[in-house]
Design a protein around this motif. Structure first.
Motif, short mmCIF file in Angstrom:
data_model
loop_
_atom_site.label_atom_id
_atom_site.label_comp_id
_atom_site.label_asym_id
_atom_site.label_seq_id
_atom_site.Cartn_x
_atom_site.Cartn_y
_atom_site.Cartn_z
N UNK A 193 6.84 -0.55 16.79
CA UNK A 193 8.29 -0.71 16.90
C UNK A 193 8.79 -1.77 15.92
N UNK A 194 7.91 -2.70 15.59
CA UNK A 194 8.32 -3.74 14.64
C UNK A 194 8.07 -3.35 13.19
N UNK A 195 7.33 -2.26 12.98
CA UNK A 195 7.06 -1.76 11.61
C UNK A 195 7.12 -0.23 11.66
N UNK A 196 8.31 0.29 11.49
CA UNK A 196 8.52 1.74 11.59
C UNK A 196 8.52 2.43 10.22
N UNK A 197 7.75 1.87 9.28
CA UNK A 197 7.63 2.48 7.95
C UNK A 197 7.05 3.88 8.06
N UNK A 198 7.62 4.83 7.33
CA UNK A 198 7.14 6.21 7.36
C UNK A 198 5.70 6.29 6.87
N UNK A 199 4.99 7.32 7.31
CA UNK A 199 3.56 7.45 7.00
C UNK A 199 3.29 7.40 5.49
N UNK A 200 3.98 8.23 4.72
CA UNK A 200 3.70 8.29 3.29
C UNK A 200 4.13 7.01 2.59
N UNK A 201 5.24 6.42 3.03
CA UNK A 201 5.66 5.15 2.45
C UNK A 201 4.64 4.05 2.75
N UNK A 202 4.06 4.12 3.93
CA UNK A 202 3.03 3.15 4.32
C UNK A 202 1.82 3.28 3.39
N UNK A 203 1.45 4.54 3.11
CA UNK A 203 0.31 4.78 2.22
C UNK A 203 0.63 4.29 0.80
N UNK A 204 1.82 4.59 0.34
CA UNK A 204 2.20 4.14 -1.01
C UNK A 204 2.15 2.61 -1.10
N UNK A 205 2.63 1.95 -0.08
CA UNK A 205 2.61 0.49 -0.06
C UNK A 205 1.17 -0.02 -0.16
#
Length: 511
Positions: free
Chosen positions: A17-29
């Motif tokens: 809930x505190x980090x709702x980054x999308x899956x693909x954006x999370x991977x890119x990061x």
């Protein structure tokens, strides 16, 4: 050494809930953090599959990425770091294809396969296929034939390695300009018409899915650049494979396939040309001629006194025919045994019972029918020897004209690299006797096997070698032999064994 793709370890935090980054954006990061690049991208066709694999793996594993110049492109995601990163390299020949599977991390070869090029059904030579491509759906059919061959080879390689071809993560291709055009579906129409301009010499990297290749869909396909219509990426790859572009002393690369291609030079300059010296040496002229494969006579000796003949075949199989190196051995040994005169004509009185009379085209029996692999004798006709003499004359004329063009002599060369199956099987001493190669110390000659394939391997495993191939394309000078009067003069003089000028071949006994 940096390969065309890399695998980077990914350990990302889980969504919350505190980090709702999308899956693909999370991977890119995570990829940006792991590689230090400011940009990470993912092609649209791969987005769903890669994001799904990332989530299924618990947001950790290994991302396969490619550096694009703008940043990193994500190609695949695996739940754990793979033990190997498989890549495929291909020598895209006119008549013959050879490919190997390598570990992109180590450069180590995993498996190797070869096959006849299916395009041959549409024409044995390049010019015939170019005309075929101009008719109806001819170009599409030629492209499909090659893509089908590559897919079959990828499946074969993967099977030998115990893996799925979908896990092949890159492909490097080295071929001549026409074969490259056919593979990419580019029209070769203007290549054979003055001023002989290809559609493209430099090919941008593209994903495997664009050609329907059945390897990893996003796998980058690297195609060696060409210099022009008659100078292809296979030769550029070969130059780098044998380090000709790094030599301090002038050296030479001789690659005999469907054509004979020659490069002279080193670190400071490179001069190249191509000619039609190859067909007689590839089974394209001699009736019993064949490529260097199992059952082909590749080495041969004749006792000059007893006239007894001894030979070996590739793989130790019963003799089916004779390949280029065997044909060279045969002609040279027949000359030294007094069975051929200086023009390459049969001398029946010295050939004993191996001579088969025919008013128009007599023959020499190399292997009797009872020893032949197909129950037939292996024979070489006078017309076969005549074709070989023309081929060897063209070869020597090309070499001597190139050397003379830059004010050198053959003695100034540090090394002559002889490539391909021709180089692997050839006996340089017999080639000198025949007058095909210059009369130099035999340690000058170095067999370098399939340099086109080796260069393709280097291109996908080493970014430095990829850049060297590109740089070589920019600085090489191509010399056209068809309009060179000096070449034609030298060709006429070389149509004798070993040559009309005996002083050029002091080590060869003259009859």
């Amino acid at each position: 050494m940096k390969s065309i793709v890399q695998a980077v370890e990914i350990t990302a935090s889980r969504p919350s809930l505190s980090d709702n980054t999308a899956d693909l954006d999370r991977l890119k990061r995570s990829v940006r953090q792991a590689t230090g690049h400011a940009l990470a991208t993912c092609p649209l066709p791969d987005m769903a599959g890669i994001a799904g694999s990332f989530r299924s793996a618990g947001f950790q594993g290994a991302a396969v990425v490619r550096e694009t110049g703008r940043g990193m492109e994500i190609i695949r995601f695996f739940p754990r770091m793979p033990q190997q990163l498989p890549g495929m390299a291909l020598d895209l020949g006119t008549t013959h294809l050879e490919a190997c599977l390598v570990d992109l991390w180590s450069g180590q070869e995993i498996a190797r396969v070869s096959r006849e090029h299916s395009q041959g059904e549409s024409g044995a030579d390049i010019l015939t296929r170019i005309h075929y491509a101009e008719r109806n759906a001819g170009l599409v059919q030629l492209q499909r034939a090659t893509v089908s061959d590559i897919n079959a080879m990828a499946a074969d390689l993967a099977g030998r390695a115990g893996m799925d071809p979908g896990n092949i993560m890159a492909l490097g291709v080295a071929g001549n300009t026409a074969m490259t055009h056919f593979l990419l579906g580019l029209s070769p129409y203007h290549m054979c018409r003055e001023p002989y301009i290809p559609v493209a010499n430099t090919i941008d990297i593209f994903p495997a899915r664009d050609l329907g290749l059945k390897i990893s869909p996003g796998a980058p396909i690297w195609v060696a650049p060409n210099v022009g219509s008659y100078f292809g990426g296979d030769l550029l790859a070969g130059i780098v494979a044998c380090d000709l572009d790094l030599e301090d002393q002038p050296c030479m690369l001789v690659d005999v396939g469907t054509n004979a291609e020659v490069v002279l030079g080193g670190r400071d300059w490179l001069l190249a040309c191509a000619g039609a010296a190859g067909p007689a040496l590839e089974g394209g002229v001699a009736r019993m001629g064949m490529r260097a494969g199992p059952g082909a006579i590749d080495k041969l000796t004749i006792d000059p006194d007893s006239k007894s003949l001894d030979y070996s075949t590739i793989g130790g199989e019963p003799a089916l025919g004779i390949c280029g190196s065997g044909l060279i051995d045969l002609a040279a040994q027949m000359y030294l045994a007094g069975m051929l005169d200086t023009r390459g004509r049969f001398r029946p009185e010295s050939m004993q019972d191996r001579f088969v009379a025919d008013e128009h085209n007599p023959s020499f029996v190399v292997v009797q029918s009872e020893q032949g692999g197909h129950g037939q004798p292996v024979m070489v006709r006078q017309s076969d020897i005549n074709a070989l003499i023309r081929s060897k004359a063209a070869m020597y004329a090309v070499l001597s004209t190139l050397v003379q063009q830059v004010g050198l002599s053959f003695k100034d060369l540090g090394r002559i690299n002889v490539a391909g199956a021709f180089g692997r099987h050839i006996n340089p001493q017999n080639a000198v006797v025949l007058g095909m190669l210059p009369d130099l110390s035999l340690d000058v000659y170095r067999p370098v096997s399939n340099t086109s394939l080796k260069g393709a391997v280097l291109a996908i495993t080493d970014s430095g070698c990829r850049q060297r191939i590109v740089d070589t394309a920019r600085r090489i000078t191509y010399m056209e032999m068809n309009v060179n009067q000096e070449f034609m003069h030298r060709f006429s003089g070389a149509r004798f064994i070993p040559h009309t000028d005996g002083s050029l071949f002091p080590s060869v006994s003259r009859l």
